[in-house]
Design an enzyme around this catalytic site. Structure first.
Site, PDB file in Angstrom:
ATOM      1  N   VAL A 176       0.898  -1.238   0.023  1.00  0.00           N
ATOM      2  CA  VAL A 176       0.303   0.126  -0.273  1.00  0.00           C
ATOM      3  C   VAL A 176       1.008   0.968  -0.167  1.00  0.00           C
ATOM      4  CG1 VAL A 176      -1.415   1.696   1.485  1.00  0.00           C
ATOM      5  CG2 VAL A 176      -2.104  -1.355   0.988  1.00  0.00           C
ATOM      6  N   ALA A 219       9.499   5.813   7.033  1.00  0.00           N
ATOM      7  CA  ALA A 219       9.892   4.612   8.557  1.00  0.00           C
ATOM      8  C   ALA A 219       9.671   3.636   7.602  1.00  0.00           C
ATOM      9  CB  ALA A 219       9.096   5.417   9.576  1.00  0.00           C
ATOM     10  N   ARG A 228      10.956  -0.898   8.210  1.00  0.00           N
ATOM     11  CA  ARG A 228      12.563  -1.430   9.057  1.00  0.00           C
ATOM     12  C   ARG A 228      13.173  -1.883   8.361  1.00  0.00           C
ATOM     13  NH1 ARG A 228       7.373  -6.751   9.457  1.00  0.00           N
ATOM     14  NH2 ARG A 228       6.035  -5.301  11.189  1.00  0.00           N
ATOM     15  N   GLU A 241     -10.088   6.687   5.483  1.00  0.00           N
ATOM     16  CA  GLU A 241     -11.865   6.195   5.009  1.00  0.00           C
ATOM     17  C   GLU A 241     -10.694   4.680   4.352  1.00  0.00           C
ATOM     18  OE1 GLU A 241     -14.301   5.179   3.114  1.00  0.00           O
ATOM     19  OE2 GLU A 241     -14.258   7.858   2.727  1.00  0.00           O
ATOM     20  N   GLY A 287      -2.522 -11.894  -4.888  1.00  0.00           N
ATOM     21  CA  GLY A 287      -1.531 -10.840  -3.822  1.00  0.00           C
ATOM     22  C   GLY A 287      -3.131 -10.256  -3.366  1.00  0.00           C
ATOM     23  N   LYS A 334     -14.001  -3.741  10.697  1.00  0.00           N
ATOM     24  CA  LYS A 334     -14.705  -2.825   9.937  1.00  0.00           C
ATOM     25  C   LYS A 334     -15.676  -2.788   9.605  1.00  0.00           C
ATOM     26  CE  LYS A 334     -11.489  -3.883   6.116  1.00  0.00           C
ATOM     27  NZ  LYS A 334     -11.572  -5.133   4.930  1.00  0.00           N
ATOM     28  N   GLY A 359      -6.298  -5.346  -2.754  1.00  0.00           N
ATOM     29  CA  GLY A 359      -4.787  -4.678  -4.068  1.00  0.00           C
ATOM     30  C   GLY A 359      -4.409  -3.638  -3.275  1.00  0.00           C
TER      31      GLY A 359
END
Length: 443
Positions: free
Chosen positions: A15, A44, A46, A130, A188, A206, A303
């Site tokens: 994302v 930021a 990892r 959102e 995916g 949600k 996705g």
């Protein structure tokens, strides 16, 4: 040239990468809409040294999310790293400092949403999420603006793209559960560990958020009765088709005379429903309001790019607010002129009190594997009748090797009574395996 709105980004996975790509590809359109450029100043992650498919020139890359939240060259924090406990400290810190926050983290909002919205109100910042519900569908914007005053009686949603893809693939291609899950992974749509999706927990998080916005009631994290699709068998989908239904994992919010009914579970829904046609990774939310009647919002729910687009829309909105906020006269109350920080739910009325799953009225699909001998049906009918559950339809497949499969659709009954009947049937010596039991949702 207007000063840019500076973004601190947490996370650069699927994302986050999609967010950066959209920022780069749509620079002119974003600037025209916002009135200023949006630039990422800090990131930021990892693994700062990892090679990435996006250009990070001019971006300060580090490992500490708190350093991004504390940075003076960040106007808006965009949190796309996931995980409630990891995301909570930097999001809280940014809001305390009056920095607006955009997040796609439904886990974070379902647990800490009330607290974080309170911080946003107090500091004059905005908190937008959102992208945390139903992918690219702008459901929260609709509920908080055009439908703000509507009194909803029903919200039913297909809110998880992974499980919807699995069920669609099983139905369409005749694959079993494991094969459909593997197909979702390859495309995916499923994580390496898909347990949150398959258990229904993702949908429940949600629905927690949607209940607050559609019905203006609190739904504490973990308070919604939840069942997932683990154990769903291809034969269940075939039987659904036989009787004119399809199987979907639903998030349900329904006003009843006894209160607000919130629940998550797989259900048989009639093929005539619009929701029945929602397939693969798509999500949909069906609403019924007293003034607006029925409506359905539909779009991709899984996705990287759909979720990134929703987050970008929120980032653009808070960027516009940041520019407006700069023009607010001295002495004006914090946040005045922004107009987009979501208002917290008001006091509960009696009709908004939660009703127990035990007390709801519902129908059930039951599939039983039993010994093929005289008297078994009578035993099953007796257990159902003793629990005050009536039989609406029944189908028995031809016996094989001393076993018979029986499918039953019940009349409407109290949910606790139906579950008690299933337990009593399972205890019969003639029943060879635990009965399959799935609710039928037909309004």
């Amino acid at each position: 040239m207007p000063s840019p709105v500076r973004i601190g980004l947490l996370g650069c996975g699927v994302v986050g990468t999609g967010f950066l790509r959209l920022l780069a590809e749509r620079t002119r359109a974003i600037e025209d809409a916002v009135g200023a450029p949006l630039i990422v100043t800090r990131l930021a992650v990892r693994e700062p040294g990892k090679r990435r498919s996006v250009d990070l020139s001019g971006v300060s890359v580090g490992v500490d999310p708190m350093a991004v939240a504390d940075a003076d060259d960040v106007d808006v924090l965009v949190e796309l790293m996931g995980g409630a406990e990891a995301a909570y400290p930097p999001v809280r810190r940014a809001l305390e400092r009056g920095r607006s926050v955009v997040t796609a983290n439904k886990h974070l909002i379902s647990i800490h949403g009330d607290e974080l919205e309170g911080l946003a109100v107090a500091s004059g910042a905005s908190l937008r999420y959102e992208a945390s519900v139903a992918g690219v569908i702008p459901i929260l914007q609709a509920l908080d603006h055009g439908l703000r005053t509507e009194r909803f009686t029903l919200l039913v949603g297909i809110l998880n793209g992974t499980t919807n893809y699995i069920l669609s693939t099983m139905e369409r291609e005749g694959r079993d559960f494991a094969e459909a899950l593997q197909a979702a992974r390859e495309l995916g749509f499923a994580e390496a560990d898909p347990s949150l999706d398959l258990s229904g927990a993702d949908t429940a998080q949600k629905l927690t958020i949607l209940a607050r916005h559609a019905f203006r009631v609190p739904a504490p994290h973990g308070s919604i009765p939840t069942e997932g699709i683990v154990g769903m068998e291809l034969e269940d989908l075939r039987q659904a088709d036989r009787f004119g239904y399809v199987v979907k994992l639903l998030g349900i919010a329904l006003r009843t005379p006894g209160g607000l009914d919130l629940r998550v579970h797989p259900a048989f829904i009639p093929k005539r429903y619009l929701l029945a046609s929602v397939r693969d990774e798509f999500n949909a939310i069906y609403l019924r309001g007293e003034a607006s009647g029925s409506m359905m919002l539909y779009g991709k729910g899984a996705g990287g790019l759909p979720t990134a687009q929703a987050a970008l829309g929120d980032a653009m909105a808070v960027a516009r607010e940041a520019r407006l906020r700069g023009a607010v006269p001295p002495g004006t109350a914090p946040g005045a002129g922004a107009g987009a920080t979501r208002r917290r739910p008001g006091p509960l009325s009696a009709e908004d009190e939660r009703t127990s799953l035990d007390e709801i009225q519902t129908r059930y699909y039951l599939r039983l594997l039993v010994e093929d001998q005289t008297g078994v049906l009578a035993q099953i009918a007796h257990r159902l009748g003793s629990a005050r559950v009536g039989v609406a339809q029944m189908f028995q497949a031809p016996g094989h090797r001393g076993e018979a499969e029986i499918t039953i659709l019940t009349h409407e009954a109290r949910d606790r009574d139906a579950r008690d009947a299933v337990g009593a049937i399972a205890a019969l010596p003639s029943v060879r395996r635990a009965p399959r039991a799935i609710r039928i949702f037909d309004l």
